[in-house]
Scaffold this active site. Structure first.
Site, short mmCIF file in Angstrom:
data_model
loop_
_atom_site.label_atom_id
_atom_site.label_comp_id
_atom_site.label_asym_id
_atom_site.label_seq_id
_atom_site.Cartn_x
_atom_site.Cartn_y
_atom_site.Cartn_z
N PRO A 109 -55.76 -25.55 30.89
CA PRO A 109 -55.17 -25.99 32.16
C PRO A 109 -53.66 -26.20 32.00
O PRO A 109 -53.22 -26.79 31.01
CB PRO A 109 -55.89 -27.31 32.45
N GLU A 142 -36.62 -4.94 30.81
CA GLU A 142 -36.43 -4.26 29.53
C GLU A 142 -37.76 -4.16 28.81
O GLU A 142 -38.66 -4.98 29.02
CB GLU A 142 -35.46 -5.05 28.63
#
Lengths: 260, 260
Positions: A109, A142
């Site tokens: 979580p 990139e």
DNA sequence: TTAATAGTGTCTCTGAGACACTATCGT
DNA sequence: ACGATAGTGTCTCAGAGACACTATTAA
């Protein structure tokens, strides 16, 4: 009582459900850092990451923008995470028909600021030449290869540092304990080429010492000598070529039998 | 560009998301089918299943009612699937502090008639005595142990036949290739007790032959003789006791070194 | 004494690991 | 001839696997 009756009373919206289901892929390749004529190669294990765009495809600010991350994306409800990984890898890098394997689930979580998002992590093994055509797509500004020795020093998105760490441990184990090295090598290879692959993840003397490894390779049941076939690409003296053969390798802790 | 800014524009509801996230647990135990005085045991590997109730906890018809299934349930958004598996196992069977491991993700579209539901499969290894207090809970009308030899003949819920098949393959591999057998045995055990555990998943002669295995156990680096300590629970002749020790076991395909 | 389990004695064979040595070629 | 890589020769040692043999106890 049929499922049809049960389904009429079932309300799928009644429960708190995940906000997303993603697949991430740790693409490994091996770069030859030394590849002179008549020299055995020196190799280094690399992982391919993307740099997350500052804005998403619709021009809005992106989550974890500018950080390095594993390629990946959301799984469609018409496919499995594994299929999604293969698809996304093909879309993002053009690479297909490669060794791809699931290795972990990341669902702590809070791991993703967008909500409850579960990620399935996969690794892929790609020979160097297959990555030549790589290029960044919409979500990535990139694409770059990093040595596994330094990748963890980067500023990584989400919990990808943890995932990458696990991926490196997994590929190390797979290279040493299975025949996965095959996926990094050409069909026909010399003992020193296999040795170079293994030396990217271990420094064990049984592998590092030439004489020991040259003798060892002949006793491995999953590797076959290609009789009479030699190459001079790693040395002036013609070197024996080998290939992998598909045999079930049984390496129980309790017996060393080849197999039954 | 901070994540805060990006989050303001991110709408989690925009995408199709999973309808549920579950954890299933394949609980394995070994039953001694022969346990006479002064006899070595004969063991059989069993898996624990529940029979799905005809109605759910609110009295409505249940999905896959009356079929046998793996215990498990929905993961809360405050926990991981792994934590959920441990919690549910404790709630449903009272068993805790056991060897629990994730082994697979099941997310094929259509695997659950209720919608897009992703399951994380785990296996647990539980010594026989720890299951004595098991009992069916709300969603289950019965709990029963089935031999792995016959479990696949049952009418199984969802895609649990597939999950169970995979779980059996995984535990077989773990028993033979890791020291997982430890979790089925008492702290101190005889060679024939370890042998009986291994024989539930293999019939290899190196393990099946008494003389061979009695000699072999002394050479295993992860098993230690408890010097001078013997028992007569498996034979009239007092038998040497052994225990597992924690050593890293390196079983690379490429070298047989003990470890470094 | 016997039946049952738990070992050991001994042999042969394979391979590991170490180290020195030889083989082959381009330059 | 030299340098570099790819091996082989030989030794020692550990363990695998097979089979016969011994050991210990309850009944």
């Amino acid at each position: 009582m049929s499922n049809e009756q049960a389904m009429q009373q079932y309300d799928v919206k009644k429960y708190v459900t995940p906000d997303g289901y993603t697949a991430d892929i740790a693409v490994f390749t091996i770069l030859s850092t030394k590849a002179d004529m008549f020299k055995p190669p020196v190799m280094d294990l690399h992982i391919m990451l993307i740099k997350r765009s500052m804005t998403d495809s619709e021009g809005r600010p992106n989550i974890e923008a500018g950080k390095w991350a594993l390629p990946g994306g959301f799984v469609a409800h018409t496919e499995t995470a594994f299929q999604s990984a293969a698809r996304e890898l093909k879309e993002e890098t053009g690479v297909e028909n490669i060794h791809l394997e699931h290795f972990g689930v990341y669902d702590t979580p809070g791991r993703d600021p967008r909500g409850w998002i579960i990620s399935n992590a996969h690794y892929a093994i790609v020979p160097e030449y297959q990555l030549s055509g790589r290029q960044a797509n919409d979500d990535a500004s990139e694409v770059e290869l990093f040595s596994v020795k330094e990748v963890l020093n980067l500023d990584l998105a989400f919990d990808h540092a943890r995932i990458i760490e696990d991926a490196i441990a997994v590929i190390r184990q797979k290279l040493l304990e299975t025949t996965a090295a095959k996926a990094f090598l050409p069909e026909e290879f010399t003992y020193s080429e296999l040795q170079a692959v293994l030396l990217t993840v271990t420094d064990d003397s049984a592998i590092a010492l030439d004489a020991a490894f040259a003798r060892k390779i002949k006793t491995l049941p999953f590797i076959q000598e290609i009789s009479g076939k030699k190459t001079t690409r790693t040395s002036k003296k013609p070197t024996q070529l080998y290939r992998f053969v598909d045999v079930k390798v049984n390496h129980s802790l309790y017996h060393t039998r080849k197999q039954g």
